[in-house]
Scaffold this motif. Structure first.
Motif, PDB file in Angstrom:
ATOM      1  N   GLN A 191       0.860  -1.181   0.000  1.00 28.12           N
ATOM      2  CA  GLN A 191       0.000   0.000   0.000  1.00 28.12           C
ATOM      3  C   GLN A 191       0.895   1.229   0.000  1.00 28.12           C
ATOM      4  O   GLN A 191       2.105   1.115   0.149  1.00 28.12           O
ATOM      5  N   PRO A 192       0.327   2.392  -0.127  1.00 27.90           N
ATOM      6  CA  PRO A 192       1.153   3.600   0.004  1.00 27.90           C
ATOM      7  C   PRO A 192       1.806   3.632   1.382  1.00 27.90           C
ATOM      8  O   PRO A 192       1.297   3.061   2.346  1.00 27.90           O
ATOM      9  N   TRP A 193       2.888   4.328   1.487  1.00 24.85           N
ATOM     10  CA  TRP A 193       3.680   4.331   2.715  1.00 24.85           C
ATOM     11  C   TRP A 193       2.877   4.813   3.910  1.00 24.85           C
ATOM     12  O   TRP A 193       3.028   4.309   5.005  1.00 24.85           O
ATOM     13  N   TYR A 194       2.000   5.786   3.704  1.00 21.26           N
ATOM     14  CA  TYR A 194       1.248   6.332   4.834  1.00 21.26           C
ATOM     15  C   TYR A 194       0.224   5.318   5.347  1.00 21.26           C
ATOM     16  O   TYR A 194      -0.049   5.242   6.528  1.00 21.26           O
ATOM     17  N   ARG A 195      -0.301   4.500   4.449  1.00 20.81           N
ATOM     18  CA  ARG A 195      -1.254   3.487   4.885  1.00 20.81           C
ATOM     19  C   ARG A 195      -0.524   2.388   5.666  1.00 20.81           C
ATOM     20  O   ARG A 195      -1.034   1.895   6.669  1.00 20.81           O
ATOM     21  N   ASN A 196       0.662   2.023   5.212  1.00 22.87           N
ATOM     22  CA  ASN A 196       1.461   1.040   5.951  1.00 22.87           C
ATOM     23  C   ASN A 196       1.797   1.557   7.338  1.00 22.87           C
ATOM     24  O   ASN A 196       1.787   0.799   8.309  1.00 22.87           O
ATOM     25  N   LEU A 197       2.078   2.852   7.439  1.00 24.46           N
ATOM     26  CA  LEU A 197       2.389   3.443   8.732  1.00 24.46           C
ATOM     27  C   LEU A 197       1.201   3.329   9.676  1.00 24.46           C
ATOM     28  O   LEU A 197       1.331   2.871  10.809  1.00 24.46           O
ATOM     29  N   TRP A 198       0.031   3.741   9.200  1.00 23.41           N
ATOM     30  CA  TRP A 198      -1.153   3.688  10.064  1.00 23.41           C
ATOM     31  C   TRP A 198      -1.572   2.255  10.380  1.00 23.41           C
ATOM     32  O   TRP A 198      -2.030   1.960  11.480  1.00 23.41           O
ATOM     33  N   ASP A 199      -1.395   1.346   9.433  1.00 22.17           N
ATOM     34  CA  ASP A 199      -1.705  -0.057   9.710  1.00 22.17           C
ATOM     35  C   ASP A 199      -0.797  -0.607  10.808  1.00 22.17           C
ATOM     36  O   ASP A 199      -1.227  -1.387  11.656  1.00 22.17           O
ATOM     37  N   GLY A 200       0.476  -0.187  10.780  1.00 24.88           N
ATOM     38  CA  GLY A 200       1.406  -0.610  11.819  1.00 24.88           C
ATOM     39  C   GLY A 200       1.010  -0.072  13.184  1.00 24.88           C
ATOM     40  O   GLY A 200       1.103  -0.781  14.197  1.00 24.88           O
ATOM     41  N   VAL A 201       0.545   1.192  13.222  1.00 30.29           N
ATOM     42  CA  VAL A 201       0.092   1.784  14.476  1.00 30.29           C
ATOM     43  C   VAL A 201      -1.141   1.047  14.981  1.00 30.29           C
ATOM     44  O   VAL A 201      -1.260   0.725  16.175  1.00 30.29           O
ATOM     45  N   ASP A 202      -2.087   0.776  14.098  1.00 30.34           N
ATOM     46  CA  ASP A 202      -3.306   0.059  14.495  1.00 30.34           C
ATOM     47  C   ASP A 202      -2.964  -1.339  15.010  1.00 30.34           C
ATOM     48  O   ASP A 202      -3.546  -1.800  15.990  1.00 30.34           O
ATOM     49  N   ALA A 203      -2.049  -2.037  14.343  1.00 28.90           N
ATOM     50  CA  ALA A 203      -1.674  -3.393  14.772  1.00 28.90           C
ATOM     51  C   ALA A 203      -1.036  -3.350  16.139  1.00 28.90           C
ATOM     52  O   ALA A 203      -1.302  -4.206  16.994  1.00 28.90           O
ATOM     53  N   ALA A 204      -0.197  -2.355  16.395  1.00 31.28           N
ATOM     54  CA  ALA A 204       0.445  -2.241  17.708  1.00 31.28           C
ATOM     55  C   ALA A 204      -0.593  -1.933  18.770  1.00 31.28           C
ATOM     56  O   ALA A 204      -0.520  -2.439  19.898  1.00 31.28           O
TER      57      ALA A 204
END
Length: 155
Positions: free
Chosen positions: A136-149
């Motif tokens: 996905q775009p980098w910003y979506r990967n960032l937010w997905d990582g935050v949500d997973a954490a």
């Protein structure tokens, strides 16, 4: 007189000299094994000492030669890395290359252009991650990582 001595055999001369002289002559003719064994032991001791004395320096020499070869290999690899990094630095000085990287990896678009993200589209800049989904775009990967954490801490 010297001629007379040569005419008689050793046995005849020994009979004339007597029993003690005969014993001395035969003892002198037989090789003494004690001296030979002592010499052989001394020679073996000297050879063993040389082998022991030279074994450690020889092992050190071989080990150091191996270390030198490793250091040369590492130096060559470092030279290749420096060359590659200099080429990369030269490419990064080019604005067109920077723009291409921004478009591929960050999904940037120029003013007036319309950007599209197609899930599972598999475009040229997209990669498949370990879960099997398209990047996905980098910003979506960032937010997905935050949500997973956040999900892991709330459990």
């Amino acid at each position: 007189m010297a001629r007379d001595r040569d005419r008689f055999s050793t046995a005849t001369r020994l009979k004339a000299l007597g029993g003690q002289a005969t014993a001395r002559v035969y003892r002198a003719r037989t090789p003494r094994r004690g001296r030979l064994t002592g010499r052989a032991a001394l020679l073996a001791l000297v050879l063993c000492s040389l082998v022991v004395a030279l074994a450690y320096p020889t092992r050190q020499f071989v080990s150091q030669r191996s270390d030198i070869a490793d250091q040369r290999r590492q130096a060559e690899e470092a030279r290749e890395d420096v060359k590659r990094l200099r080429e990369e630095k030269a490419r990064l000085q080019d604005p067109a290359y920077i723009e291409r990287l921004a478009r591929e990896h960050l999904h940037y678009v120029r003013p007036g252009e319309t950007g599209y993200s197609v899930p599972g589209g598999g475009g040229p800049g997209d990669r498949v991650d370990s879960r099997g989904a398209a990047d996905q775009p980098w910003y979506r990967n960032l937010w997905d990582g935050v949500d997973a954490a956040d999900r892991q801490t709330s459990r």
